[in-house]
Scaffold this active site. Structure first.
Site, PDB file in Angstrom:
ATOM      1  N   ARG A 108     -35.457  19.000 -11.507  1.00  0.00           N
ATOM      2  CA  ARG A 108     -34.356  18.557 -10.614  1.00  0.00           C
ATOM      3  C   ARG A 108     -34.170  19.642  -9.564  1.00  0.00           C
ATOM      4  O   ARG A 108     -33.969  20.819  -9.892  1.00  0.00           O
ATOM      5  CB  ARG A 108     -33.070  18.362 -11.416  1.00  0.00           C
ATOM      6  N   HIS A 135     -33.878   9.373  -6.628  1.00  0.00           N
ATOM      7  CA  HIS A 135     -33.434   9.530  -8.020  1.00  0.00           C
ATOM      8  C   HIS A 135     -33.997   8.361  -8.844  1.00  0.00           C
ATOM      9  O   HIS A 135     -33.257   7.512  -9.338  1.00  0.00           O
ATOM     10  CB  HIS A 135     -31.906   9.536  -8.067  1.00  0.00           C
ATOM     11  N   GLN A 138     -32.628   7.419 -12.437  1.00  0.00           N
ATOM     12  CA  GLN A 138     -31.334   6.737 -12.436  1.00  0.00           C
ATOM     13  C   GLN A 138     -31.526   5.242 -12.188  1.00  0.00           C
ATOM     14  O   GLN A 138     -30.896   4.401 -12.841  1.00  0.00           O
ATOM     15  CB  GLN A 138     -30.431   7.325 -11.347  1.00  0.00           C
ATOM     16  N   ASP A 223     -21.440   5.547  -5.387  1.00  0.00           N
ATOM     17  CA  ASP A 223     -21.836   6.858  -5.909  1.00  0.00           C
ATOM     18  C   ASP A 223     -20.812   7.857  -5.388  1.00  0.00           C
ATOM     19  O   ASP A 223     -20.089   7.559  -4.433  1.00  0.00           O
ATOM     20  CB  ASP A 223     -23.244   7.181  -5.378  1.00  0.00           C
ATOM     21  N   CYS A 262     -23.561   5.695 -10.950  1.00  0.00           N
ATOM     22  CA  CYS A 262     -24.448   6.539 -11.755  1.00  0.00           C
ATOM     23  C   CYS A 262     -23.705   7.706 -12.402  1.00  0.00           C
ATOM     24  O   CYS A 262     -24.241   8.339 -13.306  1.00  0.00           O
ATOM     25  CB  CYS A 262     -25.608   7.033 -10.909  1.00  0.00           C
ATOM     26  N   ARG A 290     -29.810   5.719 -19.371  1.00  0.00           N
ATOM     27  CA  ARG A 290     -30.660   6.816 -18.916  1.00  0.00           C
ATOM     28  C   ARG A 290     -31.616   7.218 -20.042  1.00  0.00           C
ATOM     29  O   ARG A 290     -32.797   7.463 -19.831  1.00  0.00           O
ATOM     30  CB  ARG A 290     -29.807   8.026 -18.477  1.00  0.00           C
TER      31      ARG A 290
END
Ligand code: CP
Length: 305
Positions: A108, A135, A138, A223, A262, A290
């Site tokens: 990440r 992402h 996700q 988000d 998310c 996830r």
């Protein structure tokens, strides 16, 4: 050839569908089991996943850790600041060294190019755990959550309320691959790039009002507008507030529309409590997924799907 999962396109629609089917089957098969108990077939026994974090995480860190354990393997979790990588060692050297110790690497970072470089020099699969550009892990969980809600992906209308960020870029990419429409409502100055919209292969577009995006929508997504821990950017917040997901906006979507986020969330900014905690919200299964989606991503990386 080594399989890297840097963006959804690396897998493609057939592999994404296979991963989602596998995730649903494995989730069902171990329902009610203790979280740390490996799956009955332990398909990645003996495998080790190294995880590198240049940015904070709760869901990605814990869900990947549990994913590799449930598949029978182990993990090593490192903050980049405590590695030589954070003190000037190159990505190329880090990739080559870690490839001699572990079977897969998840990273990440705020710099998408670092993931690309890691994959270039690693001889083991590299997985994107979030970058400034995308992402994909996700979105695999989001797709799984949509399917579990009883909706098929082709032909869906997904409405995005917020700015043109990495999560939206991957949703648009998913729309192009899995044949659903993505309509993003974004204020002036916070719209996605043309390149990100093009990831939707003609199925993604940007509109100027929240109402236009949500009318007839099956899925409403937002988000966090201000990254966790950052001082609140008042100018941005002011521009974004007309795009807040509240009950009135949800009522403009289809009656059976569902809400995704998310997480982490700033309640009262991008979404109201009434929506995020309301009957249309799927945020808790989305977060749990996830884990299940990433197990299938790992299996795909190792050629098992
Ligand atoms: N959604 C997400 O990636 O959460 P974390 O930042 O907690 O990993």
């Amino acid at each position: 050839m080594t399989r890297h999962f840097i963006d959804l396109t690396d897998a493609g629609p057939d592999a994404i569908a296979a991963m989602l089917n596998d995730a649903m089957a494995r989730k069902t098969a171990r329902a009610g089991w203790p979280k740390g108990k490996p799956d009955a077939d332990a398909p990645l026994a003996g495998h080790t996943l190294a995880m590198i974090f240049e940015k904070n995480s709760t869901r990605t860190r814990v869900s990947f850790d549990m994913a590799i354990r449930q598949l029978g393997g182990t993990s090593i979790v490192m903050d980049a600041g405590s590695m030589q990588l954070g003190r000037g060692e190159s990505i190329a050297d880090t990739a080559r060294v870690l490839s001699g110790y572990v079977d897969a690497i998840m990273i990440r970072t705020d710099d998408h190019q670092k993931v690309i470089d890691m994959a270039k020099y690693a001889s083991v699969p590299v997985i994107n755990g979030l970058t400034d550009a995308s992402h994909p892990c996700q979105i695999m969980a989001d797709l799984l959550t949509i399917l579990e809600s009883g909706k098929a992906l082709p032909g869906l209308k997904v409405a995005w309320l917020g700015d043109g960020n990495n999560v939206l870029a991957s949703i648009m990419e998913a729309g192009g691959l899995m044949q659903f429409d993505v309509v993003a409502a974004c204020p002036q100055g916070y719209q996605p790039s043309d390149a990100d919209v093009a990831r939707g292969r003609g199925r993604a577009r940007v509109v100027g009002t929240a109402r236009e995006a949500v009318e007839g929508a099956d899925i409403i997504v937002t988000d966090t507008w201000i990254s966790m821990g950052q001082a609140h950017a008042e100018t941005k917040l002011k521009a974004m507030m007309p795009f807040q997901v509240d009950e009135a906006l949800m009522a403009a979507a289809k009656p059976d529309a569902r809400f995704l986020h998310c997480l982490p969330a700033h309640r009262g900014e991008e979404v109201t409590d009434a929506v995020i905690d309301g009957p249309q919200s799927l945020i808790w299964p989305e977060a749990e997924n996830r884990l299940h989606a990433q197990k299938s991503v790992l299996r795909w990386c190792f050629g098992q799907l």
